[in-house]
Design an enzyme around this catalytic site. Structure first.
Site, PDB file in Angstrom:
ATOM      1  N   CYS A  49       0.845  -1.201   0.000  1.00 56.36           N
ATOM      2  CA  CYS A  49       0.000   0.000   0.000  1.00 56.36           C
ATOM      3  C   CYS A  49       0.880   1.250   0.000  1.00 56.36           C
ATOM      4  O   CYS A  49       1.741   1.404   0.870  1.00 56.36           O
ATOM      5  CB  CYS A  49      -0.919  -0.005   1.217  1.00 56.36           C
TER       6      CYS A  49
ATOM      7  N   HIS B 229       3.600  -6.387  -7.590  1.00 57.89           N
ATOM      8  CA  HIS B 229       3.146  -5.280  -8.446  1.00 57.89           C
ATOM      9  C   HIS B 229       4.390  -4.627  -9.037  1.00 57.89           C
ATOM     10  O   HIS B 229       5.263  -4.190  -8.295  1.00 57.89           O
ATOM     11  CB  HIS B 229       2.346  -4.276  -7.607  1.00 57.89           C
TER      12      HIS B 229
ATOM     13  N   GLY C 184       0.009  -5.684 -12.974  1.00 57.01           N
ATOM     14  CA  GLY C 184       0.313  -4.383 -13.540  1.00 57.01           C
ATOM     15  C   GLY C 184       0.014  -4.274 -15.025  1.00 57.01           C
ATOM     16  O   GLY C 184       0.548  -5.035 -15.839  1.00 57.01           O
TER      17      GLY C 184
END
Length: 670
Positions: free
Chosen positions: A415, A484, A517
């Site tokens: 995050c 990611h 992604g």
């Protein structure tokens, strides 16, 4: 242009490579702009004029357009103007200078686009509310004269907003509507004397069915708030790592000498230690398995320790086959249960709840526990939690393990938002390796289901650290890793680095690693699978086109119609009414989440309008006319048009309705 090629009995869309100009761009198309066929391009003014007129353009303009040759100067001017819309982004340095002037003029610096978002509660859309005791089969009100809600049904019906439609989804599905006369579709199941009707056949068919699980039990909530919940296994682990950090004789002597030099005054806590960390000081020591000392700190019965007897071995834990799956990412705000149900209909294999704060779960907050709810259609479901201390994360994992039905638990260490990062959570865990290890080992100790981790490439743009963490996480006991392909600093300003994801997937082997992604089409998914990842996590791609899971599994580009897209929104609204309620409060909550989703859906460009297939996730569509009015309306990036779409399904908005999307700066008031 595209050509249709037959392969294996199926029609597939193949792309003809466009001719490139000297600067590497296709002739007539600005870099970063979706290539749309010239016949559909228009200008901003004409686009909004068409929508404002409900699809009825003046006949003079239509005839004029039909009589124009394709190579006429007027049409060329229209095409050039359309390609100038929207304006290209300014260089970063120039944009920063403009922002500084704006901040000086305003007298203060505004950070973020959603700082001024209105927080209107759904209850504010009703002038008077009916007491639940009356709405639910005329039960006795426990508050008596002190109750602030109405008890007269006739008085409530006089001020109640008009019904939205003639049929109630809840009544048609379950045979009874829990919301009675407060339902915004009450005419479908209410008699003339305001009594709720029941379809006994449907009610009987629903007996024994639990559509949604993982609701917070009231007794558990009370015990959590009173700190009466026992965390025995967590205490065992935390006690073990605390003993592993106990100083030896040499360290005690050095500490005593230091105290004498300081005048026997206690040492001040470090600047980065929060009060929560001080209270959990004993719980933040390294694990015995990870520490330098290898001492037995618990009683033994023969060659095994008590902990070995109680704790499940890895082979005894529940096993989940993650490989070659399509994983719907845990999406904050938009990844709610109704949206996950829509994605499951299109073929998502793995779903995960929205990120939940471990401290809020341990406090028994109802709103946080709602993020853990699981629908019966979610056959492979996990929850994602966020935290920065081993004690709270381990206890939260034990709480989930004992009271929640999940197939795996995911740690959010990716995050990027400041609220989480500055406390040491999210991406901050990637720079606090010792804490990260303690959290993973502690959660693994108390969980009977697999533990997964979601990470980014790193915190800083030019310094990747994921390749250093992955080999360590394999030793710590992680069952699956999701990477990611961007750093925290990048956010969405750069494309995901799939070459780096490929490198990390080879380092993680045989541990499954999912890549995440920029996947928006079947072509993107095929290129991503060439990197050697075990599976794909899809985030923004699912928000822009939730049917992407069907496209990937059927290996095609789906030219979905506007009516089919509206049916998807209708399904979402029905699922939302089932989840949040069919009264005014639930209906407006459903509308709010639908509008948040529409802020992503408007980015989709239909396949039949594209000059080159597929659409790229970083390409901004110019202004274009759809093949019908609804398709044009769905292409609008104005929030007022999103509200118009929601009114097709949920009725007109209240007079004091106010909405501002999370990632937009334009507002809507009515």
């Amino acid at each position: 242009m595209e050509e249709a090629a037959s392969h294996g009995g199926e029609t597939q869309v193949t792309e003809k490579v466009p001719e490139l100009a000297v600067d590497g761009r296709r002739d007539g198309v600005r870099k970063g702009t979706a290539g749309i066929k010239t016949d559909f391009l228009t200008t901003k003014d004409k686009f909004h004029e068409f929508l404002d007129s409900n699809g009825q353009l003046p006949k003079v303009k239509e005839e004029k357009k039909e009589n124009l040759p394709h190579d006429s100067d007027e049409l060329k001017g229209t095409t050039e103007a359309s390609e100038e819309e929207p304006a290209a982004k300014k260089p970063k340095v120039e944009q920063q200078e403009e922002n500084k002037l704006t901040w000086k003029q305003q007298g203060k610096r505004q950070r973020g686009q959603n700082k001024s978002r209105p927080h209107v509660k759904p209850t504010a859309y009703e002038d008077q509310r009916l007491c639940q005791s009356v709405a639910q089969e005329n039960r006795k009100c426990h508050y008596g004269d002190k109750c602030k809600f109405l008890h007269d049904v006739a008085e409530y019906m006089a001020s109640k907003p008009a019904d939205v439609g003639p049929s109630c989804y809840l009544y048609d599905t379950f045979g009874a509507c829990f919301y009675g006369v407060t339902c915004r579709f009450a005419l479908a199941h209410t008699t003339a004397d305001f009594q709720s009707m029941r379809d006994e056949a449907r009610v009987k068919a629903q007996e024994g069915r639990t559509a949604v699980r993982n609701s917070l039990d009231k007794d558990l909530q009370i015990r959590l708030r009173k700190h009466h919940v026992a965390f025995d296994r967590s205490a065992e682990y935390l006690q073990t790592i605390a003993k592993a950090q106990e100083p030896g004789p040499k360290q005690q002597q050095q500490q005593q000498q230091q105290e004498e030099r300081n005048g026997n005054q206690p040492e001040a806590p470090s600047s980065d230690q929060t009060p929560a960390a001080e209270g959990a000081n004993e719980a933040t020591a390294p694990d015995v398995e990870a520490g330098t000392e290898n001492k037995t700190t618990v009683k033994t019965i023969g060659p095994l320790t008590d902990a070995d007897v109680i704790k499940l071995r890895p082979c005894e834990k529940k096993q989940v086959d993650f490989r070659d799956k399509l994983y719907l990412a845990p999406l904050t705000t938009c990844g709610n249960l109704p949206f996950r149900r829509v994605c499951k209909r299109f073929g998502a294999d793995i779903t995960c709840g929205e990120m939940a704060m471990c401290t809020n779960l341990l406090q028994g907050q109802q709103s946080e526990w709602a993020l853990l709810k699981r629908h019966e259609s979610e056959d492979l479901f996990g929850v994602q939690i966020e935290g920065c201390f081993p004690d709270t994360m381990t206890r939260c994992a034990e709480l989930i393990n004992n009271h929640i039905d999940v197939d795996f638990v995911d740690i959010n260490s990716g995050c990027p938002i400041d609220l989480v990062y500055k406390k040491g959570g999210g991406c901050g865990l990637m720079t606090r390796t010792r804490k990260f290890e303690q959290i993973i080992r502690g959660m693994n100790y108390v969980l009977d289901v697999p533990l997964t981790v979601k990470i980014r490439t790193g915190v800083h743009e030019k310094y990747n650290v994921a390749h250093k963490l992955i080999p360590e996480m394999k030793k710590w006991g992680v069952s699956m890793i999701t990477l990611h392909g961007r750093s925290r600093e990048q956010r969405y300003t750069k494309l995901a680095d799939w070459d780096y994801i490929n490198t990390c997937s080879s380092l993680a082997s045989p541990l499954p690693l999912f890549g995440n992604g920029d996947i928006l089409s079947y072509d993107d998914a095929m290129k991503a699978r060439e990197t050697g990842v075990s599976g794909l996590m899809i985030a923004r791609g699912a928000l822009i086109k939730p049917w992407i899971f069907t496209e990937i599994k059927e290996r095609r580009h789906w030219d979905i119609s506007s009516s089919e897209r509206l049916d998807n929104l209708r399904n979402f609204s029905n699922y939302g009414l089932e989840h949040w309620g069919s009264d005014t409060r639930g209906l407006e909550k459903t509308r709010t989440f639908m509008l948040e989703w529409l802020s992503f859906l408007c980015r989709y460009v239909p396949v039949g309008l594209l000059e080159r297939v597929p659409q790229r996730i970083n390409d901004r569509p110019p202004y274009y006319m759809g093949r019908d009015y609804l398709e044009s309306l769905m292409a609008s990036q104005h929030v007022g048009d999103w509200v118009k779409i929601s009114e097709m399904l949920l009725g007109p908005v209240p007079k004091n309705f106010n909405f501002l999307p999370k990632h937009k700066a334009n507002a809507y008031e009515k």
